[in-house]
Design a protein around this motif. Structure first.
Motif, mmCIF file in Angstrom:
data_model
loop_
_atom_site.group_PDB
_atom_site.id
_atom_site.type_symbol
_atom_site.label_atom_id
_atom_site.label_comp_id
_atom_site.label_asym_id
_atom_site.label_seq_id
_atom_site.Cartn_x
_atom_site.Cartn_y
_atom_site.Cartn_z
ATOM 1 N N ILE A 1 -4.551 -0.976 -14.630
ATOM 2 C CA ILE A 1 -5.655 -0.411 -15.455
ATOM 3 C C ILE A 1 -6.708 -1.397 -15.713
ATOM 4 N N ALA A 2 -6.415 -2.469 -15.926
ATOM 5 C CA ALA A 2 -7.506 -3.627 -16.134
ATOM 6 C C ALA A 2 -8.120 -3.914 -14.659
ATOM 7 N N VAL A 3 -7.513 -4.017 -13.615
ATOM 8 C CA VAL A 3 -7.873 -3.994 -12.438
ATOM 9 C C VAL A 3 -8.949 -2.817 -12.161
ATOM 10 N N HIS A 4 -8.552 -1.718 -12.441
ATOM 11 C CA HIS A 4 -9.471 -0.414 -12.332
ATOM 12 C C HIS A 4 -10.624 -0.447 -13.092
ATOM 13 N N HIS A 5 -10.716 -1.154 -14.248
ATOM 14 C CA HIS A 5 -11.678 -1.286 -15.098
ATOM 15 C C HIS A 5 -12.474 -2.307 -14.679
ATOM 16 N N ILE A 6 -12.085 -3.354 -14.010
ATOM 17 C CA ILE A 6 -13.228 -4.038 -13.292
ATOM 18 C C ILE A 6 -13.991 -3.717 -12.146
ATOM 19 N N VAL A 7 -13.194 -2.803 -11.602
ATOM 20 C CA VAL A 7 -13.970 -1.951 -10.077
ATOM 21 C C VAL A 7 -15.090 -1.000 -10.999
ATOM 22 N N LYS A 8 -14.486 -0.302 -12.249
ATOM 23 C CA LYS A 8 -15.597 0.309 -12.330
ATOM 24 C C LYS A 8 -16.611 -0.093 -13.430
ATOM 25 N N TYR A 9 -16.404 -0.888 -14.236
ATOM 26 C CA TYR A 9 -17.237 -1.482 -15.403
ATOM 27 C C TYR A 9 -17.844 -2.961 -15.173
ATOM 28 N N GLY A 10 -16.905 -3.625 -14.305
ATOM 29 C CA GLY A 10 -17.077 -5.231 -14.172
ATOM 30 C C GLY A 10 -18.168 -5.784 -14.034
ATOM 31 N N SER A 11 -18.686 -7.085 -14.125
ATOM 32 C CA SER A 11 -19.985 -7.563 -13.598
ATOM 33 C C SER A 11 -19.901 -7.778 -12.173
ATOM 34 N N PHE A 12 -20.852 -8.077 -11.532
ATOM 35 C CA PHE A 12 -21.051 -8.152 -10.182
ATOM 36 C C PHE A 12 -20.236 -9.439 -9.772
ATOM 37 N N ILE A 13 -20.042 -10.641 -10.739
ATOM 38 C CA ILE A 13 -19.261 -11.754 -10.386
ATOM 39 C C ILE A 13 -17.929 -11.484 -10.374
ATOM 40 N N LEU A 14 -17.535 -10.649 -11.393
ATOM 41 C CA LEU A 14 -15.904 -10.268 -11.378
ATOM 42 C C LEU A 14 -15.569 -9.470 -10.445
ATOM 43 N N GLN A 15 -16.350 -8.493 -9.974
ATOM 44 C CA GLN A 15 -16.073 -7.679 -8.888
ATOM 45 C C GLN A 15 -16.130 -8.196 -7.574
ATOM 46 N N ASP A 16 -17.006 -9.262 -7.449
ATOM 47 C CA ASP A 16 -16.943 -10.146 -6.173
ATOM 48 C C ASP A 16 -15.414 -10.782 -6.085
ATOM 49 N N GLN A 17 -15.176 -11.652 -7.360
ATOM 50 C CA GLN A 17 -13.986 -12.330 -7.118
ATOM 51 C C GLN A 17 -12.843 -11.292 -6.865
ATOM 52 N N LEU A 18 -12.858 -10.171 -7.263
ATOM 53 C CA LEU A 18 -11.666 -9.303 -7.053
ATOM 54 C C LEU A 18 -11.676 -8.766 -5.793
ATOM 55 N N SER A 19 -12.831 -8.567 -5.111
ATOM 56 C CA SER A 19 -13.011 -8.056 -3.781
ATOM 57 C C SER A 19 -12.484 -9.040 -2.644
ATOM 58 N N VAL A 20 -12.482 -10.310 -2.911
ATOM 59 C CA VAL A 20 -11.907 -11.621 -2.082
ATOM 60 C C VAL A 20 -10.459 -11.776 -2.427
ATOM 61 N N PHE A 21 -9.887 -11.262 -3.546
ATOM 62 C CA PHE A 21 -8.454 -11.669 -3.799
ATOM 63 C C PHE A 21 -7.642 -10.670 -3.131
ATOM 64 N N PRO A 22 -6.517 -11.256 -2.596
ATOM 65 C CA PRO A 22 -6.770 -12.529 -1.898
ATOM 66 C C PRO A 22 -7.488 -12.658 -0.579
ATOM 67 N N SER A 23 -7.699 -14.049 0.010
ATOM 68 C CA SER A 23 -8.776 -13.776 1.084
ATOM 69 C C SER A 23 -8.139 -12.960 2.452
ATOM 70 N N ALA A 24 -6.711 -13.098 2.722
ATOM 71 C CA ALA A 24 -6.199 -12.228 3.794
ATOM 72 C C ALA A 24 -6.425 -10.579 3.543
ATOM 73 N N GLY A 25 -6.388 -10.154 2.075
ATOM 74 C CA GLY A 25 -6.489 -8.720 1.918
ATOM 75 C C GLY A 25 -5.389 -7.900 2.472
ATOM 76 N N GLY A 26 -5.689 -6.789 3.198
ATOM 77 C CA GLY A 26 -4.946 -5.812 3.683
ATOM 78 C C GLY A 26 -4.039 -5.104 3.136
ATOM 79 N N ARG A 27 -2.925 -4.271 3.582
ATOM 80 C CA ARG A 27 -2.229 -3.341 2.797
ATOM 81 C C ARG A 27 -1.031 -4.083 1.904
ATOM 82 N N ASN A 28 -0.744 -3.315 0.787
ATOM 83 C CA ASN A 28 0.353 -4.208 0.140
ATOM 84 C C ASN A 28 -0.221 -5.236 -0.492
ATOM 85 N N TYR A 29 -1.407 -5.888 -0.422
ATOM 86 C CA TYR A 29 -1.495 -7.084 -0.919
ATOM 87 C C TYR A 29 -1.135 -7.366 -2.317
ATOM 88 N N LEU A 30 -1.008 -6.165 -3.342
ATOM 89 C CA LEU A 30 -0.606 -6.413 -4.471
ATOM 90 C C LEU A 30 0.873 -6.437 -4.818
#
Length: 362
Positions: free
Chosen positions: A103-132
């Motif tokens: 839910i916290a991750v979802h809130h970052i997607v919806k309401y987070g600042s650009f910097i916070l969303q940017d850091q989420l978008s590159v975590f992890p650097s590999a990305g891909g399916r099931n990276y959580l």
């Protein structure tokens, strides 16, 4: 017996939360940098308060807001916040904690600042399916924890798909920034190649399909209710984005290739298959938007189907002419097509070879 189990779960969760939060608070006071509201100890304490073991209550809004505030400082601070959140998500074995992290991750997607969303978008650097790493999550510590485990697996997959779809689109779907840049997004869509427009639409429909795969709702559970509320908002945002692209397709049908038409038709059919399993919206205004969305899907599917039949017929004519030409190749005079044998092509099929973006008249 069921009531005793519920009380036991609440009591044990409360004891764990109290112990961990007390320890974090003491460390925060002893830390020389504790005077800073953005210290690492402050971040740890905020995270613990936002992701408690209570299986029935969602994260308190004030603690989520405090967590989001770590995105209004430096990039390093935002990166530390994302790393701490993901570490708690991937190391916990408690379903309630995992859901609250998501839910916290979802809130970052919806309401987070650009910097916070940017850091989420590159975590992890590999990305891909099931990276959580939640596809095999199991918590059998209690009946309610076991029931919530299926929600962890589904919600983790949904959040992954949400982030992946957002990467395709170039912005976080349903975020405040997405709403603010609506005009700019529509200009970007009008400049997309047909193939890219089909790919984006397909990705959005895939997100709708993921919503349909959610587990059976746990009646009266406010934690699950919070998740459904967030997903319901995404559903409306997804429908809006699909509608914008479908309207753009309406301006391009005559210049789409046969292959793109087939892919679009398949995507529209998949969207209609989602109708009965999507989240029910309670607002009368949103219900009207949903009805108009399905009407648009039906109308566009009919138009694409007719256009596909026309193009498919043209292809069959071309193939027939070629077969006749090969069969009678011994006669030189019949190798040349006369004016009466000419094959007519629609202008759209000639245009699509150049793959030029079409401007929307909307």
């Amino acid at each position: 017996m069921g009531r005793q189990t519920k009380l036991k779960d609440l009591l044990m969760g409360a004891i764990k939360d109290k112990a961990s939060q007390s320890k974090a608070a003491i460390l925060s006071k002893l830390n020389t940098d504790a005077c800073s509201p953005l210290s690492s100890q402050s971040l740890h304490l905020t995270l613990l308060r936002a992701t408690t073991h209570d299986p029935f209550s969602p994260p308190p809004a004030k603690h989520l807001a405090t967590l989001l505030s770590f995105g209004h400082s430096s990039r390093a601070t935002a990166s530390a916040a994302i790393e701490a959140l993901m570490d708690r998500l991937q190391t916990t074995q408690n379903s309630s904690v995992a859901l609250k992290c998501l839910i916290a991750v979802h809130h970052i997607v919806k309401y987070g600042s650009f910097i916070l969303q940017d850091q989420l978008s590159v975590f992890p650097s590999a990305g891909g399916r099931n990276y959580l790493k939640l596809s095999n999550f199991r918590d059998n510590s209690s009946p309610i924890s076991w029931d919530l485990s299926s929600w962890v697996r589904w919600y983790g997959q949904y959040v992954e798909n949400l982030i992946i779809t957002s990467r395709y689109l170039g912005f976080f779907l349903g975020s405040n920034s997405c709403i603010a840049d609506r005009d700019r997004q529509e200009e970007r869509i009008s400049a997309l190649m047909n193939t890219d427009l089909v790919r984006e639409t397909e990705s959005l429909v895939s997100l709708m399909e993921e919503i349909c795969r959610r587990p059976e709702s746990l009646n009266g559970n406010r934690l699950v209710g919070e998740i459904l509320g967030l997903v319901g908002q995404d559903q409306i945002a997804t429908m809006n984005e699909v509608s914008v692209r479908v309207n753009e397709f309406g301006e391009r049908l005559s210049c789409m290739s046969f292959g793109d038409s087939v892919e679009l038709l398949s995507t529209l059919k998949r969207s209609e298959d989602c109708k009965e399993r999507l989240v029910t919206v309670s607002s009368a205004v949103k219900s009207d938007l949903v009805e108009r969305f399905w009407e648009l899907m039906r109308e566009m599917k009919g138009r694409v189907w007719k256009e596909k039949e026309i193009k498919e017929g043209g292809k069959l004519v071309v193939m027939a002419v070629r077969r006749d030409s090969v069969g009678e190749s011994a006669r030189f005079g019949d190798r040349v097509l006369r004016s009466s044998d000419s094959v007519r092509f629609s202008s759209g099929r000639l245009k699509v070879r150049f793959n030029l973006p079409m401007e929307s008249c909307a």
